[in-house]
Design a protein around this motif. Structure first.
Motif, PDB file in Angstrom:
ATOM      1  N   ARG A 403      47.773  50.002  37.360  1.00  0.00           N
ATOM      2  CA  ARG A 403      48.914  50.509  38.109  1.00  0.00           C
ATOM      3  C   ARG A 403      49.819  51.364  37.225  1.00  0.00           C
ATOM      4  N   MET A 405      52.707  50.784  36.093  1.00  0.00           N
ATOM      5  CA  MET A 405      53.320  50.058  34.985  1.00  0.00           C
ATOM      6  C   MET A 405      52.398  50.033  33.770  1.00  0.00           C
ATOM      7  N   TYR A 422      58.004  53.565  39.718  1.00  0.00           N
ATOM      8  CA  TYR A 422      58.442  52.856  40.940  1.00  0.00           C
ATOM      9  C   TYR A 422      59.765  53.383  41.488  1.00  0.00           C
ATOM     10  N   GLU A 479      58.099  39.972  30.881  1.00  0.00           N
ATOM     11  CA  GLU A 479      59.243  40.303  31.737  1.00  0.00           C
ATOM     12  C   GLU A 479      59.454  39.249  32.814  1.00  0.00           C
ATOM     13  N   VAL A 480      58.349  38.643  33.259  1.00  0.00           N
ATOM     14  CA  VAL A 480      58.459  37.692  34.371  1.00  0.00           C
ATOM     15  C   VAL A 480      59.227  36.450  33.929  1.00  0.00           C
ATOM     16  N   ALA A 483      62.831  37.166  33.341  1.00  0.00           N
ATOM     17  CA  ALA A 483      63.653  37.277  34.546  1.00  0.00           C
ATOM     18  C   ALA A 483      63.829  35.928  35.239  1.00  0.00           C
ATOM     19  N   ARG A 484      62.756  35.107  35.206  1.00  0.00           N
ATOM     20  CA  ARG A 484      62.833  33.823  35.920  1.00  0.00           C
ATOM     21  C   ARG A 484      63.607  32.782  35.133  1.00  0.00           C
TER      22      ARG A 484
END
Lengths: 492, 127
Positions: A403, A405, A422, A479-480, A483-484
């Protein structure tokens, strides 16, 4: 344990990690003035009872720390940014030299007007120059950034409508390709926003716009060229329709870089504009500023401009007008980011109208040249000649399972900054490309070759893309999890 | 890409499950895949009114913040509060543990305008 692992050589510790108690980087002379007891003066409520936990370091430790950090950074002086004016674009060094001149940098905003005539004249001239480039009747330099310029511009529209007794007009229309700041600014200024869809060419759908116009509409915010990189060629018809319905037309100056010196928002029918000085007039990018977002208006909105405004008493006497009674008031401390205004002024004087026009034309030429270089492997979201930027639709490119990214991260390994991905939201797997006027054909050819190499890797070596970046000081970030479950505090 | 037969679908990739006269809403497997890893779900207030095709909550991934549109008009009767601590359930289980809101529809005929699984599959193929 002493870490000598070569693979960790780029892991710069924080100042707190290298701090050792008692180490200092300075020596002050014996105090020879009476001691002033701040604790007694402030009292126990305001005076802290222990010192803050500042790191203790030697001077060379500090010099190395910040120099090393600066070297780990990607920067415009070492590499190419494929989304120029939005992220980072080259600024001539002479701007900084002029702004650093002690005659400017040592001024104090509370100095008497007679001592600051030079600074006031510079600001007054800049107001006039920006009027010329934007086709407006007056400019305010108070706003500290583009987004604040939007907010101020919308407050001007609201003040104007209130003066007409039309405060029930509370809807701002925004195209679906708009910058996210547009609806955010409108909401902050007390308006509701209604989205206008794009047509299949990627421009505002004029019929849908006309259907949305009514006596609740305060105005339409537009970027021209828009975020797809296309000129809104129906702008005169749009302006007539919006004005016919009693609305105001707002110009988001984010893409003025494509048309400065060639076409003017004021001539297209816009009532209010903001200009992002960093995008078009060469002031610093990124890092949260300092910025400048001057706001220009047509004559009917002049009474509402923020205070202070630089006026002219006589041929060689300037003053700060603080008394305008219909003004929306003050929007920044003192008179805006003066150092930024100096840079924009220097850039405009340095280039002149022919130079600014040439820059716009080169920005458009560079974008179309690069688009053509990429065209056989990377389809754009919309057809036709672009302005200063274009948007790739990576869903239509043959990148296997990879993708936008992944492509963006892999570019870092080739020494290229990632483009914005995006955005705009109307394009799936979007990658926005804006080479700017300052890049050479050699740089653009090299970037196109890198893009094609990365596309081949997407098919042939997908692991390379999925794990990218491999060569940067810090590898792919999680990043996940960040962020979480963010860890926002480092214990000292 | 999973598209359960027993659900109804919108063009904007929400699903609806009818349950005792109420409508349970979530996003499809396709939608969660496109959004990538979801890190935050902004749920509406219980008892608030929503209008069909208008935004009723926001789902945020590391890539994008996306409005989720109510497939039907009505009142929010429940929200999946566990998503506050487990936004990843929208990715892991979009049709079960990752449901978003439960709506008491004000106009049940709106449900008839939604797509069945086969129609949604052809909608995906045409996008």
């Amino acid at each position: 344990m002493i870490d000598i692992d070569p693979s960790n050589r780029n892991m710069e510790p924080t100042l707190f990690q290298i701090s050792r108690e008692g180490r200092t980087g300075y020596a002050l002379p014996e105090q020879d003035t009476p001691r002033y007891d701040l604790g007694e003066s402030l009292g126990p409520d305001l005076y802290r009872d222990s010192s803050p936990p500042l790191p203790s370091l030697s001077e060379p430790q500090i010099a190395r720390h910040f120099t090393r950090l600066s070297q780990l950074n990607f920067c415009i002086d070492t590499g190419f940014y494929p989304l120029g004016s939005c992220t980072m674009k080259y600024n001539p060094k002479i701007n900084d030299q002029m702004a650093a001149d002690p005659d400017f940098s040592n001024l104090h905003p509370l100095q008497d007007e007679e001592d600051t005539q030079g600074a006031l004249e510079l600001m007054h001239s800049l107001q006039k120059y920006l009027c010329e480039y934007a086709g407006m009747d007056e400019f305010s330099l108070c706003s500290l950034a583009g987004a604040q310029g939007e907010f101020v511009g919308l407050l001007l529209i609201r003040a104007y409508l209130e003066s007409l007794g039309q405060s029930d007009r509370n809807v701002i229309l925004v195209p679906d390709s708009a910058h996210g700041t547009n609806p955010a600014s409108a909401t902050l200024a007390g308006f509701k926003t209604v989205e206008i869809p794009s047509n299949k060419e990627g421009r505002v759908d004029v019929e849908q716009l006309k259907a949305a116009l009514n006596d609740q509409v305060a105005g339409l915010m537009m970027t021209n060229p828009n975020t797809i990189g296309l000129f809104e060629k129906d702008i005169l018809e749009i302006a007539e329709a919006v004005h016919g319905a009693g609305g105001q037309l707002y110009y988001d100056g984010a893409n003025l870089n494509a048309i400065a010196g060639v076409a003017r928002p004021g001539d297209m029918g816009f009532d209010v504009v903001h200009i992002n000085l960093h995008k078009t007039f060469s002031t610093p990018h990124g890092g949260g500023g300092p910025g400048g977002g001057p706001v220009g208006v047509k004559s009917h909105l002049i009474p509402f401009l923020p205070k202070p405004h630089v006026g002219k008493k006589s041929d060689d006497e300037f003053y700060l007008n603080l008394s305008s009674k219909n003004s929306i008031g003050s929007v920044s401390g003192f008179w805006g980011n003066f150092g930024i205004l100096v840079r924009a002024y220097v850039y405009l004087r340095h280039h002149g109208l022919p130079g600014i026009r040439n820059n716009s034309e080169m920005a458009v030429l560079n974008a179309n040249f690069l688009k053509a270089l990429l065209a056989d492997e990377f389809p754009t979201a919309f057809q036709g000649t672009c302005m200063h930027e274009f948007v790739l639709n990576l869903k239509k490119a043959d990148t296997g399972d990879q993708r936008a990214m992944g492509v963006a991260k892999r570019l870092l390994d080739y020494g290229v900054h990632a483009p914005t991905v995006y955005f705009p939201l109307v394009v799936p797997e979007a990658a926005m490309i804006e080479p700017t006027e300052s890049e050479t054909p050699e740089t653009l050819r090299k970037f196109a070759a890198i893009m094609k190499q990365v596309r081949r890797e997407c098919i042939e070596k997908p692991n390379l893309i999925e794990g990218a970046p491999w060569e940067t000081p810090v590898r792919k970030l999680d990043e996940v999890t960040a962020a979480r479950s963010p860890v926002l505090v480092e214990s000292l | 890409m999973s598209i359960p037969e027993n659900l109804r679908y919108t063009e904007s990739h929400e699903w609806v499950r009818e349950d005792g006269g109420e409508s349970v809403i979530g996003i499809t497997d396709f939608a969660q895949h496109e959004l990538t890893d979801i890190v935050f779900v902004d749920l509406p207030e219980v008892d608030s009114e929503v209008e069909a095709k208008k935004a009723c909550c926001v789902v945020e991934s590391t890539k994008i913040a996306a409005d989720i549109y109510a497939p039907v008009s009505g009142k929010i009767v429940a929200v999946n509060e566990e998503l506050n601590d487990h936004p990843e359930w929208v990715n892991e289980s979009p049709y079960e543990k990752g449901w978003l809101v439960r709506i008491a529809p004000s106009d049940k005929s709106e449900l008839d305008t939604l797509m069945n699984a086969a129609d949604y599959q052809s909608h995906l193929d045409s996008e």
